[in-house]
Scaffold this active site. Sequence first.
Site, short mmCIF file in Angstrom:
data_model
loop_
_atom_site.label_atom_id
_atom_site.label_comp_id
_atom_site.label_asym_id
_atom_site.label_seq_id
_atom_site.Cartn_x
_atom_site.Cartn_y
_atom_site.Cartn_z
N ASP A 102 -1.97 -7.75 -5.71
CA ASP A 102 -3.19 -7.92 -4.80
C ASP A 102 -2.62 -8.79 -3.67
O ASP A 102 -2.54 -9.94 -3.82
CB ASP A 102 -4.21 -8.45 -5.53
CG ASP A 102 -5.57 -8.65 -4.81
OD1 ASP A 102 -5.33 -8.48 -3.57
OD2 ASP A 102 -6.62 -9.29 -5.27
N VAL A 103 -2.51 -8.10 -2.37
CA VAL A 103 -2.33 -8.66 -1.30
C VAL A 103 -2.98 -9.81 -0.92
O VAL A 103 -2.54 -10.59 0.00
CB VAL A 103 -1.80 -7.84 -0.12
CG1 VAL A 103 -0.80 -6.92 -0.42
CG2 VAL A 103 -2.96 -7.07 0.36
N ALA B 93 -10.32 -6.15 12.03
CA ALA B 93 -9.15 -6.56 11.22
C ALA B 93 -7.83 -5.61 12.08
O ALA B 93 -7.06 -6.37 11.98
CB ALA B 93 -9.28 -5.78 10.10
N LYS B 94 -8.21 -4.45 12.63
CA LYS B 94 -6.97 -3.94 13.10
C LYS B 94 -6.53 -4.64 14.43
O LYS B 94 -5.26 -4.60 15.07
CB LYS B 94 -7.21 -2.47 13.31
CG LYS B 94 -7.13 -1.67 11.79
CD LYS B 94 -5.90 -1.91 11.14
CE LYS B 94 -5.66 -1.12 10.07
NZ LYS B 94 -4.41 -1.49 9.14
N SER C 269 -4.33 0.08 14.51
CA SER C 269 -5.05 1.38 14.32
C SER C 269 -5.68 1.72 15.60
O SER C 269 -5.85 0.74 16.40
CB SER C 269 -6.00 1.53 13.29
OG SER C 269 -6.88 2.50 13.46
N GLY D 136 0.82 -1.33 -0.04
CA GLY D 136 -0.02 0.07 -0.12
C GLY D 136 0.86 1.35 -0.17
O GLY D 136 0.66 2.11 0.62
N ALA D 137 1.97 1.07 -0.79
CA ALA D 137 3.01 2.32 -0.73
C ALA D 137 2.91 3.29 -1.61
O ALA D 137 3.80 4.33 -1.95
CB ALA D 137 4.31 1.69 -0.67
N TYR E 192 -13.32 -2.84 10.21
CA TYR E 192 -12.03 -2.36 10.45
C TYR E 192 -11.22 -2.46 11.77
O TYR E 192 -10.38 -2.92 11.88
CB TYR E 192 -12.04 -0.90 9.88
CG TYR E 192 -10.58 0.03 9.73
CD1 TYR E 192 -9.82 -0.27 8.84
CD2 TYR E 192 -10.21 0.73 10.83
CE1 TYR E 192 -8.81 0.49 8.73
CE2 TYR E 192 -9.08 1.55 10.72
CZ TYR E 192 -8.29 1.39 9.54
OH TYR E 192 -7.19 1.80 9.50
N ARG F 152 0.85 5.95 -1.80
CA ARG F 152 0.34 7.08 -1.40
C ARG F 152 0.28 7.02 0.24
O ARG F 152 0.48 5.91 0.92
CB ARG F 152 -1.11 7.75 -1.77
CG ARG F 152 -2.25 6.65 -1.60
CD ARG F 152 -3.35 6.76 -2.17
NE ARG F 152 -3.27 6.54 -3.64
CZ ARG F 152 -3.25 5.69 -4.21
NH1 ARG F 152 -3.30 4.24 -3.59
NH2 ARG F 152 -3.19 5.65 -5.48
#
Length: 249
Positions: free
Chosen positions: A59-60, A153-154, A138, A9-10, A150, A12
């Site tokens: 695609d990870v 997941a985090k 997060s 995801g690098a 989210y 941006r």
Amino acid sequence: MTRTAIVTGAARGIGAAIATRLAADGMAVAVLDLDESAGKTTVDAIETAGGTALAVGADVADEASVAAAVERVSAELGAPTVLVNNAGILRDNLLFKMTVDDWDAVMNVHLRGAFLMTRAVQQHMVAAKFGRVVNLSSTSALGNRGQANYSAAKAGMQGFTKTLAFELGKFGVTANAIAPGFIETEMTAATAARIGMDFDEFKRAAAAQIPVNRTGTPDDIAHTAAFLASEGAGFVSGQVIYVAGGPKD
């Protein structure tokens, strides 16, 4: 010795800042993103500053795509021994409005992606008797309205990180997580837009709740990631560091 790092995801935001910082620290960096062309901006910035970087599309959440990406990085930059699992997406909604697709998409990118990437890269770390895994969690891991997917997941990223620390430590591999608070990115701008708030106003409201009285930037996260990826952080493993301008429960 030049280390090779992969940052997912690098293209941006936080990922780009981490990739740029690791390159400045002397690493060869694979800028991995779903859209390879999107990563070229980050690569150009790194190369302009005198660093070494490669844009890689992957695609990870797809096993074959991850395997091909890691193989390409190993062939073109060198065996990767630093991995930053940063790729992430938002599909926010209250639970009763959240679709199964909203849930699965977030789980697949964050958790399945981190699992697939780490599993593919760990063999290179074990062979080198050196490795650094940095996972992006997060403050939402502690719970956040409208983010059941989210947040789960985090929180999962934290459990994943601690387990990696147990399993890989004897091979010279550390695993740690960074849990950012409010960071100024396209993601937080999108959140402001979703709730119908001007982004500057949104940032001011957030800053008022943060002890250091400002919102964070991608560079704040990049500094922490650089430390965790360094040789000097070899006795730090299994930790979750909240980079949020103040303490979190």
